[in-house]
Motif scaffolding. Structure first.
Motif, PDB file in Angstrom:
ATOM      1  N   GLY A 100       0.810  -1.212   0.000  1.00  0.00           N
ATOM      2  CA  GLY A 100       0.000   0.000   0.000  1.00  0.00           C
ATOM      3  C   GLY A 100       0.841   1.258   0.000  1.00  0.00           C
ATOM      4  N   ALA A 101       1.957   1.228   0.729  1.00  0.00           N
ATOM      5  CA  ALA A 101       2.834   2.402   0.808  1.00  0.00           C
ATOM      6  C   ALA A 101       3.501   2.682  -0.534  1.00  0.00           C
ATOM      7  CB  ALA A 101       3.882   2.190   1.893  1.00  0.00           C
ATOM      8  N   VAL A 102       3.939   1.628  -1.243  1.00  0.00           N
ATOM      9  CA  VAL A 102       4.557   1.823  -2.558  1.00  0.00           C
ATOM     10  C   VAL A 102       3.533   2.394  -3.538  1.00  0.00           C
ATOM     11  CG1 VAL A 102       5.603   0.666  -4.536  1.00  0.00           C
ATOM     12  CG2 VAL A 102       6.342   0.079  -2.235  1.00  0.00           C
ATOM     13  N   ALA A 103       2.312   1.857  -3.498  1.00  0.00           N
ATOM     14  CA  ALA A 103       1.267   2.385  -4.382  1.00  0.00           C
ATOM     15  C   ALA A 103       1.006   3.859  -4.088  1.00  0.00           C
ATOM     16  CB  ALA A 103      -0.004   1.563  -4.239  1.00  0.00           C
ATOM     17  N   ALA A 104       0.902   4.200  -2.802  1.00  0.00           N
ATOM     18  CA  ALA A 104       0.657   5.601  -2.432  1.00  0.00           C
ATOM     19  C   ALA A 104       1.810   6.497  -2.868  1.00  0.00           C
ATOM     20  CB  ALA A 104       0.438   5.705  -0.925  1.00  0.00           C
ATOM     21  N   SER A 161      -7.713  14.756  -8.560  1.00  0.00           N
ATOM     22  CA  SER A 161      -8.704  14.773  -7.487  1.00  0.00           C
ATOM     23  C   SER A 161      -9.588  13.529  -7.461  1.00  0.00           C
ATOM     24  CB  SER A 161      -9.595  16.017  -7.603  1.00  0.00           C
ATOM     25  OG  SER A 161     -10.296  16.013  -8.833  1.00  0.00           O
ATOM     26  N   VAL A 162      -9.705  12.804  -8.584  1.00  0.00           N
ATOM     27  CA  VAL A 162     -10.592  11.655  -8.653  1.00  0.00           C
ATOM     28  C   VAL A 162      -9.748  10.381  -8.676  1.00  0.00           C
ATOM     29  CG1 VAL A 162     -12.412  10.462  -9.936  1.00  0.00           C
ATOM     30  CG2 VAL A 162     -12.352  12.980  -9.871  1.00  0.00           C
ATOM     31  N   TYR A 163      -9.933   9.547  -7.644  1.00  0.00           N
ATOM     32  CA  TYR A 163      -9.145   8.323  -7.477  1.00  0.00           C
ATOM     33  C   TYR A 163     -10.100   7.134  -7.512  1.00  0.00           C
ATOM     34  CZ  TYR A 163      -5.617  11.628  -5.878  1.00  0.00           C
ATOM     35  OH  TYR A 163      -4.736  12.676  -5.794  1.00  0.00           O
ATOM     36  N   ALA A 164      -9.920   6.242  -8.487  1.00  0.00           N
ATOM     37  CA  ALA A 164     -10.802   5.098  -8.664  1.00  0.00           C
ATOM     38  C   ALA A 164     -10.132   3.835  -8.142  1.00  0.00           C
ATOM     39  CB  ALA A 164     -11.157   4.935 -10.137  1.00  0.00           C
ATOM     40  N   PHE A 165     -10.856   3.040  -7.350  1.00  0.00           N
ATOM     41  CA  PHE A 165     -10.321   1.825  -6.746  1.00  0.00           C
ATOM     42  C   PHE A 165     -11.169   0.619  -7.130  1.00  0.00           C
ATOM     43  CE2 PHE A 165      -7.945   4.686  -4.176  1.00  0.00           C
ATOM     44  CZ  PHE A 165      -6.937   3.966  -3.538  1.00  0.00           C
ATOM     45  N   VAL A 166     -10.516  -0.451  -7.595  1.00  0.00           N
ATOM     46  CA  VAL A 166     -11.155  -1.741  -7.746  1.00  0.00           C
ATOM     47  C   VAL A 166     -10.322  -2.746  -6.957  1.00  0.00           C
ATOM     48  CG1 VAL A 166      -9.931  -2.181  -9.945  1.00  0.00           C
ATOM     49  CG2 VAL A 166     -11.946  -3.531  -9.347  1.00  0.00           C
ATOM     50  N   GLY A 167     -11.006  -3.571  -6.165  1.00  0.00           N
ATOM     51  CA  GLY A 167     -10.303  -4.478  -5.257  1.00  0.00           C
ATOM     52  C   GLY A 167     -10.158  -3.820  -3.900  1.00  0.00           C
ATOM     53  N   LEU A 168     -11.030  -4.179  -2.968  1.00  0.00           N
ATOM     54  CA  LEU A 168     -11.108  -3.462  -1.689  1.00  0.00           C
ATOM     55  C   LEU A 168     -10.846  -4.391  -0.507  1.00  0.00           C
ATOM     56  CD1 LEU A 168     -14.276  -1.334  -2.517  1.00  0.00           C
ATOM     57  CD2 LEU A 168     -11.873  -0.645  -2.705  1.00  0.00           C
ATOM     58  N   SER A 200      -5.868  -0.675  -9.050  1.00  0.00           N
ATOM     59  CA  SER A 200      -6.439  -2.011  -9.004  1.00  0.00           C
ATOM     60  C   SER A 200      -5.693  -2.841  -7.971  1.00  0.00           C
ATOM     61  CB  SER A 200      -6.354  -2.697 -10.370  1.00  0.00           C
ATOM     62  OG  SER A 200      -6.710  -4.063 -10.252  1.00  0.00           O
ATOM     63  N   CYS A 201      -6.421  -3.344  -6.973  1.00  0.00           N
ATOM     64  CA  CYS A 201      -5.827  -4.182  -5.936  1.00  0.00           C
ATOM     65  C   CYS A 201      -6.413  -5.589  -5.949  1.00  0.00           C
ATOM     66  CB  CYS A 201      -6.025  -3.547  -4.559  1.00  0.00           C
ATOM     67  SG  CYS A 201      -5.196  -1.964  -4.349  1.00  0.00           S
ATOM     68  N   ILE A 202      -6.999  -5.995  -7.072  1.00  0.00           N
ATOM     69  CA  ILE A 202      -7.503  -7.357  -7.152  1.00  0.00           C
ATOM     70  C   ILE A 202      -6.321  -8.311  -7.257  1.00  0.00           C
ATOM     71  CG2 ILE A 202      -9.670  -6.644  -8.214  1.00  0.00           C
ATOM     72  CD1 ILE A 202      -8.546  -7.687 -10.873  1.00  0.00           C
ATOM     73  N   THR A 203      -6.450  -9.486  -6.639  1.00  0.00           N
ATOM     74  CA  THR A 203      -5.344 -10.449  -6.623  1.00  0.00           C
ATOM     75  C   THR A 203      -5.459 -11.477  -7.731  1.00  0.00           C
ATOM     76  OG1 THR A 203      -6.525 -11.832  -5.025  1.00  0.00           O
ATOM     77  CG2 THR A 203      -4.996 -10.191  -4.154  1.00  0.00           C
ATOM     78  N   ASP A 204      -6.578 -11.505  -8.442  1.00  0.00           N
ATOM     79  CA  ASP A 204      -6.754 -12.485  -9.502  1.00  0.00           C
ATOM     80  C   ASP A 204      -7.646 -11.895 -10.576  1.00  0.00           C
ATOM     81  OD1 ASP A 204      -6.556 -14.820 -10.917  1.00  0.00           O
ATOM     82  OD2 ASP A 204      -7.949 -15.971  -9.683  1.00  0.00           O
ATOM     83  N   ALA A 205      -7.293 -12.122 -11.838  1.00  0.00           N
ATOM     84  CA  ALA A 205      -8.113 -11.650 -12.952  1.00  0.00           C
ATOM     85  C   ALA A 205      -7.934 -12.616 -14.114  1.00  0.00           C
ATOM     86  CB  ALA A 205      -7.710 -10.234 -13.371  1.00  0.00           C
ATOM     87  N   ASP A 206      -9.038 -13.059 -14.694  1.00  0.00           N
ATOM     88  CA  ASP A 206      -8.967 -14.012 -15.801  1.00  0.00           C
ATOM     89  C   ASP A 206      -8.694 -13.335 -17.132  1.00  0.00           C
ATOM     90  OD1 ASP A 206      -9.500 -16.164 -14.112  1.00  0.00           O
ATOM     91  OD2 ASP A 206     -11.668 -15.882 -14.279  1.00  0.00           O
ATOM     92  N   GLY A 207      -8.953 -12.048 -17.222  1.00  0.00           N
ATOM     93  CA  GLY A 207      -8.754 -11.338 -18.483  1.00  0.00           C
ATOM     94  C   GLY A 207      -8.569  -9.864 -18.235  1.00  0.00           C
ATOM     95  N   LEU A 208      -8.853  -9.074 -19.266  1.00  0.00           N
ATOM     96  CA  LEU A 208      -8.701  -7.632 -19.166  1.00  0.00           C
ATOM     97  C   LEU A 208      -9.828  -7.028 -18.348  1.00  0.00           C
ATOM     98  CD1 LEU A 208      -7.768  -6.916 -22.901  1.00  0.00           C
ATOM     99  CD2 LEU A 208      -6.206  -7.051 -20.944  1.00  0.00           C
ATOM    100  N   PRO A 251      -1.718  -0.860 -11.368  1.00  0.00           N
ATOM    101  CA  PRO A 251      -2.191  -2.236 -11.179  1.00  0.00           C
ATOM    102  C   PRO A 251      -1.320  -2.931 -10.133  1.00  0.00           C
ATOM    103  CG  PRO A 251      -1.507  -1.784 -13.477  1.00  0.00           C
ATOM    104  CD  PRO A 251      -0.898  -0.747 -12.578  1.00  0.00           C
ATOM    105  N   VAL A 252      -1.743  -2.886  -8.880  1.00  0.00           N
ATOM    106  CA  VAL A 252      -0.893  -3.321  -7.782  1.00  0.00           C
ATOM    107  C   VAL A 252      -0.431  -4.762  -7.967  1.00  0.00           C
ATOM    108  CG1 VAL A 252      -0.825  -3.773  -5.299  1.00  0.00           C
ATOM    109  CG2 VAL A 252      -1.848  -1.654  -6.166  1.00  0.00           C
ATOM    110  N   HIS A 253      -1.298  -5.640  -8.462  1.00  0.00           N
ATOM    111  CA  HIS A 253      -0.899  -7.031  -8.668  1.00  0.00           C
ATOM    112  C   HIS A 253      -0.664  -7.344 -10.148  1.00  0.00           C
ATOM    113  CE1 HIS A 253      -1.340  -8.103  -4.496  1.00  0.00           C
ATOM    114  NE2 HIS A 253      -2.535  -7.572  -4.470  1.00  0.00           N
ATOM    115  N   THR A 254      -0.493  -6.293 -10.959  1.00  0.00           N
ATOM    116  CA  THR A 254      -0.081  -6.358 -12.371  1.00  0.00           C
ATOM    117  C   THR A 254      -1.130  -6.950 -13.304  1.00  0.00           C
ATOM    118  OG1 THR A 254       0.987  -8.570 -12.493  1.00  0.00           O
ATOM    119  CG2 THR A 254       2.282  -6.741 -11.559  1.00  0.00           C
ATOM    120  N   ARG A 255      -2.281  -7.343 -12.812  1.00  0.00           N
ATOM    121  CA  ARG A 255      -3.242  -8.082 -13.624  1.00  0.00           C
ATOM    122  C   ARG A 255      -4.301  -7.170 -14.231  1.00  0.00           C
ATOM    123  NH1 ARG A 255      -2.915 -13.629 -11.926  1.00  0.00           N
ATOM    124  NH2 ARG A 255      -1.461 -13.842 -10.190  1.00  0.00           N
ATOM    125  N   GLY A 256      -4.712  -7.495 -15.466  1.00  0.00           N
ATOM    126  CA  GLY A 256      -5.902  -6.903 -16.046  1.00  0.00           C
ATOM    127  C   GLY A 256      -5.715  -5.697 -16.939  1.00  0.00           C
TER     128      GLY A 256
END
Length: 322
Positions: free
Chosen positions: A107-111, A123-130, A194-202, A218-223
């Motif tokens: 989290g610190a590296v992402a921040a 000003s607008v920060y979008a998060f997927v994977g909570l 994006s902080c999801i740990t698994d993604a099957d596609g884009l 993309p914190v876990h590089t996926r998607g």
């Protein structure tokens, strides 16, 4: 040897701003550390077990090796332990539970990447994977950007978004909304995390949905692989850790985040650049966090029953009287 548990680390109450400071310190020492690429093994499907060694610069006198796994169905999704050694003697000084370390250094590296590479007046920060990593990123971002006006847009999943709004809604200057589709989430966002740990596609089929000036983390590089060859710049924690990416040779411009922080290469040069930051996670941060924490944990005490075994994590180890 110390056995450092997650409970012992939690009791230190380390501030998220301190975590951001530690990862910055680690990036700036990277050229003097020894950091081989992680070894990743895959027992089945998308599950993985990674082995991550790092030798800190001589003045820290620490070498560490973290083993982190993601096995479907386990909770938390990521689990990890680290062996920490005195590099001047070879003695093992601690076995460290790294669940908290993994989450907070990620989290610190992402921040830190967001603060370094976002466009002006973002000003607008979008998060997927909570989950755990998403919350750690949000903690570090809000702590390091305290006082800024921010709108956090969350992707709906189960009841996670609603719970985040309930827990963080009182933060000064911060507002929240919830999106139901990825298109709704990313459209108009200055930063997409994006902080999801698994993604099957884009996650986003058309890179054109990302507007000029966006920063995608993309914190876990996926998607987001379809963004790799079309975004203006790509940054990463370490070159060797991303060299095997499918589109690595098609990155338009590539650099390491640590070099941006050190001022040896430019980061964002225009508010129109679309930038990817792959914070893939490196042992350098884990080992530095472990070394900092180990200094704060008292040594194990002798077992009162026999003055022989050690009390580690409240249990007698090698007690002759047990």
């Amino acid at each position: 040897m110390k056995r450092i548990t997650s409970e012992a680390i939690a009791a230190l109450r380390i501030d998220p701003r301190q975590c951001v400071g530690w990862v910055r310190e680690a990036f700036l020492m990277k050229g003097r550390a020894q950091l081989p690429p992680k070894i990743s093994l895959h027992p089945q499907g998308s599950d993985f077990i990674n082995t991550m060694p790092c030798l800190l610069p001589a003045e820290y006198r620490r070498f560490g090796c973290k083993v982190v796994s993601r096995i479907r169905g386990q909770h938390p999704a990521l689990k990890s332990e680290m062996m920490l050694f005195d590099s001047s003697t070879g003695e093992m000084v601690a076995l460290v539970n790294c669940d908290w370390i993994t989450a907070m250094r990620t989290g610190a590296v992402a921040a830190l990447a967001i603060r370094t590479l976002r466009r002006s007046r973002a000003s607008v920060y979008a998060f997927v994977g909570l989950g755990v990593i998403g919350r750690a990123t949000l903690d570090c971002l809000l702590a390091s950007c305290a006082g800024e006006r921010m709108h956090i847009r969350l992707m709906r999943y189960k009841d996670q978004a609603e719970r985040i709004v309930g827990e963080y809604g009182g933060a000064e200057g911060v507002s929240f909304s919830i999106a139901d589709t990825m298109e709704e989430l990313v459209r108009g966002a200055d930063v997409v995390v994006s902080c999801i740990t698994d993604a099957d596609g884009l996650l986003v089929d058309d890179p054109a949905l990302f507007e000029p000036g966006v920063l995608v983390v993309p914190v876990h590089t996926r998607g987001f692989q379809n963004c790799d060859p079309v975004f203006d710049k790509v940054f990463a924690d370490d070159t060797d850790h991303v060299r095997g990416f499918r589109y690595f040779d098609r990155f338009r411009r590539f650099g390491e985040l640590g070099d941006v922080l050190a001022g040896t290469i430019p980061g964002r040069e225009s508010d129109q650049e679309r930038i990817l930051s792959y914070n893939i996670g490196i042992a350098l941060h884990d080992v530095l966090f472990g070394a900092k924490i180990e200094l704060e944990i008292p040594p194990p005490s002798l077992c009162r029953k026999c003055d022989g075994g050690l009390i580690i994590d409240r249990l007698p180890i090698g007690c002759r009287a047990a």
